[in-house]
Design an enzyme around this catalytic site. Structure first.
Site, mmCIF file in Angstrom:
data_model
loop_
_atom_site.group_PDB
_atom_site.id
_atom_site.type_symbol
_atom_site.label_atom_id
_atom_site.label_comp_id
_atom_site.label_asym_id
_atom_site.label_seq_id
_atom_site.Cartn_x
_atom_site.Cartn_y
_atom_site.Cartn_z
ATOM 1 C CG ASP A 126 -0.245 -0.100 2.511
ATOM 2 O OD1 ASP A 126 0.780 -0.422 2.541
ATOM 3 O OD2 ASP A 126 -0.848 0.369 3.439
ATOM 4 C CG HIS A 127 3.217 2.703 2.170
ATOM 5 N ND1 HIS A 127 3.037 4.028 2.547
ATOM 6 C CD2 HIS A 127 2.483 2.039 3.057
ATOM 7 C CE1 HIS A 127 2.440 4.040 3.679
ATOM 8 N NE2 HIS A 127 2.015 2.807 4.136
ATOM 9 C CG HIS A 162 5.879 0.067 9.606
ATOM 10 N ND1 HIS A 162 4.768 -0.232 10.409
ATOM 11 C CD2 HIS A 162 5.718 -0.197 8.371
ATOM 12 C CE1 HIS A 162 3.648 -0.457 9.548
ATOM 13 N NE2 HIS A 162 4.270 -0.479 8.331
ATOM 14 C CD GLU A 170 1.215 5.277 10.859
ATOM 15 O OE1 GLU A 170 0.252 4.925 10.769
ATOM 16 O OE2 GLU A 170 2.334 4.639 11.367
#
Lengths: 600, 968
Positions: free
Chosen positions: A72-73, A157, A203
């Protein structure tokens, strides 16, 4: 007023398809280029036609930055660069560059081979796309062009996740990508210095959550696994191949090591092996413990974790198996689940979120009888556990990062609108900075107040600082000089030099002032009295009595004449240049007060 | 590789032997040509600055005598004014500082010159160095306030310098030398003191972070020197907490801490509200805030300091463990709270359901404060930190705070328990230790105990042992808890049989602390049945012993318990009481007369019958004078046997008993040797028979070294006796040699040496001689004038008679005497599988041993490896291999490298521990500085009694190894 414009093409009040356009001081930067998991049509990729209808994207974008390897990035990257067409530089960290193509290839395979889609990017396109990638190191400042520079910070992350600072002149933007403020078993916590950017784009996945300590969850997880294994049961842990899987592996591996356990742990093969290889390589991106011990032993060289073979599932005795995919909807994990579900000694642990409709979701919501294909009913007797291991910053973490970076504005992306609203209020309330949360396609304009650097000649600087009190960094200081704006640059020079450079002649500017004094004596006597008076007061200045009957104080001239009408009134003519304005006005006010009564 | 390694091992071995050869050097006083003159010549010769610099560098390597310092300083100063090169001036400036440090030199004569040099100096670096020199001079003159004042003034003048280095040094100087006196000379002094604080305080806002740091450090320095800082600094310091630079923040945290300790009760306003709080609470909140700082150095600093802020109100303290959880804006309970609830609802942990932790009540969005200004969650953050340094600091701080506040201890328990699962072993260990320290304030809940016990399976021995120690002093709340603990400990026992002792000890305390909780468990634990006889358990089973230890210790304070025992339990009790007396307490059992019940606790240990026995038997021995030789020997033999047995039975008397037994053994050997027939036989015949006498002499020597170096607690009174015995042994040796060797030449040397030894003995122990009436040495000293002049043969004759006539010296016993013991735990020596390795390569053998009562084990304990071919290696373990788990106890965990050429069969090697000694650094000489002889000892040439050697003090362990020939 200069401004920074931000337009999310994806991830604006939404999770997935991260893609944010930033124009800062005339430079256009695209942050992330992700796909959306939820859609299978055109909506899965960002709408690049927003940038330009016709014409190459390269002309409109100065660079593209990818924060980490999650799809998704970065999922839309080959489509964007090869199919839409972009030839400019793409920046990402080294681990991202290494792992990203594996995931992209996997994604392509599933879409094209399994779902049979056409008009999708090909393997070759992924390769071509990766050729355009420039890898950056942590804290390395990369000059994209003469004015635009970017710098990567550690974000936790996943392996290789980075936050980027984009800087043009004095204006800067920090984009966090996804980050994690609490360390886990294989990665450290995100860190940024006090860079005080004009805008922080962060985010906000967990905008309304404050999480419990990670240790409790880890302990619970380990205890459950340990108990089951001791009972002789089998543990199934469905995972996605990258990210959390490695964390859980490390967790189990160290636990096995610590507790001297013997039961085998298996990891279903596939892209995992390749990925593990990269984890081994990029030790510098992991946490303190792994970095410190890798000389003795690389933690990713698992001693207890072996590759899984289909036949092992029927082996007797306890074992732990990591199997893909994570939601038990297909593949190996589902096969193993079917085999083991009937025995109450066994256990399945779901380490993440499950989409509705998958087997994972069903068993988590308590369903004990599952209808499999072919109308057969599978009774689930094994224990079902849920453990959430997520690597996003929670509300506190986000606030902590904002505190560290001290931005002037904050912009929230990658989260749900309702949650963002809460966090937005909090940020504005706590930090007194404005906070934005644009939707997709909505442009936010942020006014900046950049400081403008001016060159000053050393001679002038030294001369000016020497005057007056010692320099104090915390207070502004007044300086005399001429500001020259020439050839797109600013310079502060001394007046003489400015005149010389501009080829101008110097003009004298004098102030003159008449002061009337009641004094019946002769002119020269008056002059003498004034002279003595001034001499007495202005001890630090050179006061001179010239032979022609005038007085000079530094460069200020004082002459006395008798009043044409009234001889008892003397007129003092005071004249000074504008440089001596301060002294001149002081002198006139002094003289206006009159002379002291002389005591002959 | 192997050869190299072996060589290294030997080198290490030989190194020890060579160490003391160069000790005989004598101090010489050389009159050198004046150093200053030489320097002057050198400096004048120097043609370029580089040359001069070289000379100065060389000069700096050698020390300068006190007398010539001033001259040297003058020359340097002279050169200083002439020198144009800044680097040379810099070196001179630093030399000035170095020279002023010379011991015995008072630098007040050069103060003016040093200050003068500052005036015309342009280079910032030189200026900074000169200020440094002034600082040195100032610190050398502590009782000269006027000079100090002058120096401080000079520093204040240079505070406006544009270079950070100079300002740095100025602040440092002010901090170190600024006046701190108050009260005595009120007016002027306190005025100046205020000024100093103000001057330093002004530099809190300096533009250079290094200067800001220096200013804060200077302030701290003033505080350390006793100046009471003003409260006004507090607000300034608080601003510094938000500084951009970590070193400033770190120092500011310290400053705030200092202020909070100085003015804990002052009231400060809370900004943006009208409320006011105590300063210490405010400071606590601020420091807590720094626990989530961006720099880990600051975080460590902050976490450490939190621990020492004990005046904080409990309300604030408890906030540090508070972190309001929420999920989607709804309040969520922490896992800790859930665990507690589960426990209090009486339900044992059921498997967690999906959504069990689902958030419950809605939260008012306005009320949630994401960044609290206060202390909220500081420890939660600190314990979760990325860097283990921070985590350790946080655990330590928790420990200190919990020790002073029981309620906080109760609260922090959950967090500490969580730390037991940290990824870094040090952190785990630290948190276990912490828990042990606060354990008297807390009672473990069952779920917590469960987590604690889970760690028992840890493969690290340190962790397990720490945990056993923790369990020794924990309070458990329920009988299920006790049962759980026992089950887990037994599991541990089966997994790691080497933990046996530690587990038994742990159960001993667990039992004696919780008698009432153990009581209901007894039938189950002993598996007795009301109707059926159950089979008698195996007495040698460590697990069964463990259970019995628990029960017997509980039974000690629970008289109803023995009623539940079955017959064999009583028998087992008797057996264990005898074999494991340190673990099994004496019990009052019904219908049984107890051997040890006679010992009522009211009797002081001095009147302990075993102690009495010891003394009585010694008395008997010392009075044997009127017995015939045969009787003496027998008496000695019996007494030695008794003492040895006593030592085995009574562990607290073991040291004493062994010590005396050894002494008596020496005496016995001496007597036996002197009664040998050989003395009466003609010279040619006793050649063969002298074996006994000479071995006896050798053995006595060995034993005396053991007595001197293997026991801790030996006092000078004992040392004299030991040395005396050694002297006798040496005399014996001399006599034997004189008898067996022909020719006189070798005897000359020996006699000479012996007489020297007597002489040194006299000098060393002059103060003790009066107590030694009638002893060998006493008599010898009387005869000394005669001995010195007579021939060797006569000397020998005299010695022989004195030796026979001399009385047996009474050995006084010290209060505490412990024998150094070592026990090799690993390797166990039980393995039948040979350790195979390729010859010429090395194999690492793990050695794990416990040492007790060894002083300075790092220096003295060695590992010896004996190969079957008689080769012996001595290995020095690294200092880091020794751990110190408790007073008097040490633990050696090391690796020994073995190598050998190929063997055809596997064979056993022996591994043992040695205690190295060196009679030079005799214990007595280091321990008793007050006595006169220790001073005279220094005057002795040290080589005279510099004998070194090793004493094996552990049982050898056999290891089966097999070096295989290398395959080509």
């Amino acid at each position: 007023m200069p401004e920074i414009k931000v337009t999310p093409l994806g991830a604006g009040q939404d999770v997935g398809r991260s893609c944010i356009l930033v124009s800062i001081a005339g430079k256009n930067v695209m942050l992330d280029c992700g796909m959306h998991m939820g859609y299978n049509d055109d909506r899965r990729f960002p709408d690049f036609s927003y940038i330009t209808q016709n014409g190459r994207l390269t002309d409109f974008l100065d660079c593209v930055i990818i924060s980490h390897f999650h799809l998704d990035h970065c999922g839309a990257l080959p489509y964007f660069s090869e199919m839409v067409g972009y030839d400019g530089p793409i920046y990402m960290s080294h681990p991202t560059k290494a792992i990203c193509p594996i995931l992209l290839e996997d994604y392509r395979k599933i879409t094209v081979d399994k779902k049979g889609e056409t008009n999708f990017f090909t393997s070759q396109m992924i390769k071509d796309c990766m050729k355009k990638v420039v890898a950056v190191h942590l804290h390395q400042t990369v000059q994209v062009d003469e004015e635009l520079e970017i710098k990567a910070y550690y974000a936790g992350h996943v392996l290789g996740a980075a936050m980027f600072q984009i800087k043009v002149g004095c204006e800067s933007v920090v984009y966090t990508g996804d980050y994690n403020m609490t360390p886990d078993r294989h990665l450290g916590a995100a860190w940024i210095d006090k860079c005080r950017p004009d805008l922080l784009i962060t985010e906000s996945t967990y905008a309304t959550t404050i999480r419990d300590s990670k240790r409790c969850r880890e302990r619970d997880f380990l205890k459950k696994v340990h108990e089951t294994v001791e009972r002789g049961g089998k543990v199934l842990i469905p995972v996605f191949a990258l990210g959390r899987a490695q964390e859980l592996c490390i967790l189990l591996e160290t636990f096995w090591e610590r507790m001297n356990l013997k039961a085998p742990i298996y990891f279903s093969t596939g892209l995992t092996e390749k990925a593990n290889h990269y984890y081994k390589l990029f030790i510098t991106w992991t946490n303190q413990k792994i970095r410190k011990t890798f000389v003795q032993r690389n933690m990713f060289e698992f001693k207890h974790i072996k590759a899984f073979d289909r036949a092992f599932a029927d082996n007797p005795g306890p074992m732990v198996v990591f199997a893909t995919p994570g939601m038990l909807h297909a593949g190996q994990s589902l096969q193993i689940f079917r085999k083991w579900a009937g025995n109450e000694k066994n256990m399945v642990i779901m380490p993440g979120y499950c989409v509705q409709g998958t087997v994972g979701h069903k068993i988590l919501s308590g369903q004990r009888k599952l209808e499999m294909e072919g109308r057969q009913i599978l009774e689930v007797k094994m224990q079902v556990e849920y453990m959430s291991f997520s690597a996003h910053a929670d509300a506190k973490g986000i606030m902590q990062l904002i505190r560290q970076a001290e931005p002037r504005n904050v912009l929230l992306v990658h989260g749900e609108a309702k949650k963002m609203e809460f966090l937005r209020q909090k940020i504005e309330q706590e930090f007194h900075v404005s906070c934005f949360m644009p939707a997709n396609g909505e442009t936010t304009t942020i006014l900046t107040n950049p400081s403008i650097p001016v060159d000053i000649s050393l001679g002038l600087l030294k001369r000016e600082t020497a005057i007056g009190a010692a320099p104090d960094a915390k207070k502004p200081k007044l300086m005399h000089g001429t500001l020259l704006m020439k050839d797109n640059s600013f310079r502060l020079v001394s007046p003489e030099q400015a005149l010389k450079e501009l080829g101008l002649a110097e003009h004298q500017l004098r102030f003159t002032c008449r002061v009337h004094i009641q004094d019946p004596r002769k002119e020269h006597e008056t002059v003498l009295r004034v002279y003595n008076h001034l001499k007495g007061i202005l001890k630090d200045y050179s006061v001179q009595h010239l032979p022609d009957g005038s007085i000079t104080v530094e460069s200020i001239l004082i002459q006395a004449t008798a009043h044409s009408e009234d001889q008892g009134t003397k007129v003092l003519l005071v004249s000074w240049t504008y440089q001596d304005e301060e002294l001149g006005s002081y002198l006139t006010s002094l003289l206006k007060k009159g002379l002291p009564q002389s005591t002959p | 590789m192997a050869a190299h390694l072996k060589k290294r091992v030997y080198e290490e071995f030989t190194k020890v032997v060579q160490q003391h050869e160069d000790l005989s050097t004598k101090k010489l006083r050389l009159t050198k040509p004046s150093k200053s003159a030489a320097l002057h010549v050198d400096l004048c010769k120097a043609t370029s600055p580089a040359d001069a610099l070289q000379y100065l560098l060389q000069f700096a390597r050698k020390p300068v005598e006190v007398e010539s310092v001033e001259g040297v300083v003058r020359i340097l100063l002279e050169h200083y004014y002439k020198e144009n090169d800044a680097s040379v001036r810099l070196k001179i400036a630093s030399l000035l500082g170095l020279l002023s440090k010379t011991a015995g030199f008072s630098p007040d004569c050069i103060v003016d010159d040093a200050i003068n040099t500052l005036q015309n100096e342009k280079s910032h670096q030189v200026l900074a160095q000169l200020l440094d020199t002034l600082l040195v001079i100032g610190t050398k003159l502590p009782e000269n306030p006027s000079v100090r004042m002058r120096l401080v003034e000079v520093a204040c003048k240079h505070l406006t310098d544009s270079s950070h280095g100079v300002r740095n040094k100025c602040l440092q100087l002010i901090g170190c030398l600024g006046p701190v006196e108050k009260g005595v000379a009120k007016e002027a002094e306190s005025q100046a003191a205020k000024d100093v604080q103000k001057i330093i305080g002004d530099h809190f806002n300096d533009q250079d972070p290094r200067v800001r740091t220096a200013a804060i450090k200077a302030m701290l320095q003033l505080h350390e020197r006793g100046l009471k800082l003003q409260q006004a600094i507090y607000s300034q310091a608080c601003k510094l907490l938000a500084d951009d630079y970590e070193q400033v923040r770190s120092a500011a945290v310290q400053l705030i801490w200092v202020l909070s300790q100085l003015y804990p009760e002052s009231i400060v306003p809370i900004p943006s509200s009208n409320e006011e709080i105590r300063l210490v609470d405010d400071a606590f909140g601020k420091i807590c805030h720094m626990v989530s700082d961006g720099s880990w150095v600051v975080r460590v600093q902050a976490a450490k300091l939190l621990g020492s802020m004990q005046q904080v109100s409990s309300h604030f303290l408890e906030q540090t463990l508070d972190k309001k959880l929420m999920s989607d804006l709804r309040r969520k309970r922490t896992a800790h709270e859930r665990a507690k609830e589960l426990y209090s609802s009486g339900e044992f942990s059921s498997g967690r359901k999906w959504g069990d932790d689902a958030p419950k009540e809605e939260i008012d969005t306005g009320a949630v404060n994401l960044i609290e200004s206060g202390a909220c969650g500081a420890f939660v953050h600190g314990l979760e930190d990325e860097m283990y340094e921070v985590r350790i600091a946080a655990v330590e701080a928790l420990c200190m705070l919990a020790q002073s506040s029981p309620s906080f201890a109760e609260k922090c328990l959950d967090f500490l328990v969580d730390m037991f699962n940290d990824e870094i072993e040090e952190v785990r260990l630290q948190s276990i230790h912490t828990m042990r320290k606060i354990s008297n304030n807390i009672t473990l809940r069952e779920d917590q105990l469960d987590t604690v016990l889970a760690v028992l399976e840890d493969s690290s021995r340190d962790i397990r042992e720490a945990l056993h120690e923790l369990l020794c002093c924990t309070n458990v709340s329920t009988k299920e808890g006790i049962h759980l603990a026992l089950v887990e400990l037994l599991k541990n026992l089966t997994k790691y049989p080497t933990d046996r002792e530690s587990i038994w000890k742990c159960l001993k305390f667990l039992g004696s602390r919780h008698p009432t909780l153990v009581l209901p468990l007894v039938p189950e634990l002993l598996s007795t049945h009301p109707f059926f006889d159950t089979p008698e358990p195996d007495m040698d089973d460590p697990a069964y012993i463990a259970v019995l230890v628990l029960i017997f210790n509980a039974a000690k304070s629970c008289p109803t318990m023995p009623a539940l025992f079955s017959d064999h339990t009583f028998r087992h009790y008797a057996y264990l009481r005898d074999s494991l007396s340190h673990l099994v307490p004496p019990l009052r059992l019904p219908g049984r007369k107890l051997v040890s019940s006679a010992v009522s606790p009211s009797i002081t240990p001095h009147e302990d019958p075993s102690q009495q026995f010891l003394h009585q038997s010694l008395e008997r021995v010392y009075n044997f004078q009127h017995l015939d030789p045969r009787g003496i020997q027998e008496l000695l033999e019996f007494t030695i046997r008794d003492l040895q047995r006593l030592g085995e039975l009574q562990s607290e008397l073991a040291g004493m008993a062994d010590f005396t037994a050894t002494y008596l053994q020496c005496q016995l050997l001496l007597i036996k040797a002197l009664q040998e027939k050989l003395w009466n036989v003609a010279a040619p015949l006793y050649l063969k028979q002298n074996a006994l006498a000479s071995t006896a002499a050798k053995q006595i020597l060995e034993e005396t070294y053991k007595m001197e170096f293997m026991y801790s607690g030996v006092e000078s009174r004992q040392v004299v006796i030991i040395h005396h015995m050694r002297l006798q042994a040496k005399a014996l040796q001399l006599i034997v040699t004189a008898r067996t060797t022909r020719g006189v030449e070798p005897l000359f040397g020996m006699c000479e040496k012996f007489l020297q030894e007597v002489d040194s003995f006299q000098r060393c122990f002059i103060s003790e001689l009066p107590h030694m009436q009638g002893s060998f040495v006493d008599k010898l000293l009387d005869l000394m004038p005669r001995l010195v002049t007579s021939k060797p043969s006569e000397v020998v004759k005299i010695l022989q008679t004195t030796l026979r006539q001399s009385t047996f010296l009474h050995l006084p016993l010290p209060e505490q005497l412990h024998r150094a013991t070592a026990n090799i735990i690993e390797p166990t020596g039980e393995s039948d599988n040979p350790l195979r390795f390729t010859s010429g390569l090395v194999v690492a053998l793990d050695v794990d041993a416990t040492l007790e009562h060894v002083q300075d084990p790092q220096g003295t304990v060695k590992v010896q490896v004996l190969y079957p071919d008689g080769q012996a290696q001595i290995i020095h373990p690294k200092p880091a291999d020794f751990r110190n788990p408790g007073p008097g106890r040490h633990r050696l965990i090391t690796q020994v490298y073995l190598s050998h050429t190929a063997w055809t069969e596997p064979c056993q090697i022996e591994v043992r521990l040695l205690l190295a000694y060196n009679s030079n650094r005799s214990k007595a000489s280091t321990r008793i500085p007050k006595s006169t002889w220790s001073e005279s000892l220094e005057a002795l040439p040290p080589s005279e009694n510099g004998i070194e050697g090793t004493i094996p003090f552990s049982k050898p362990v056999k290891v089966y190894i097999m070096p295989k020939p290398a395959r080509r």
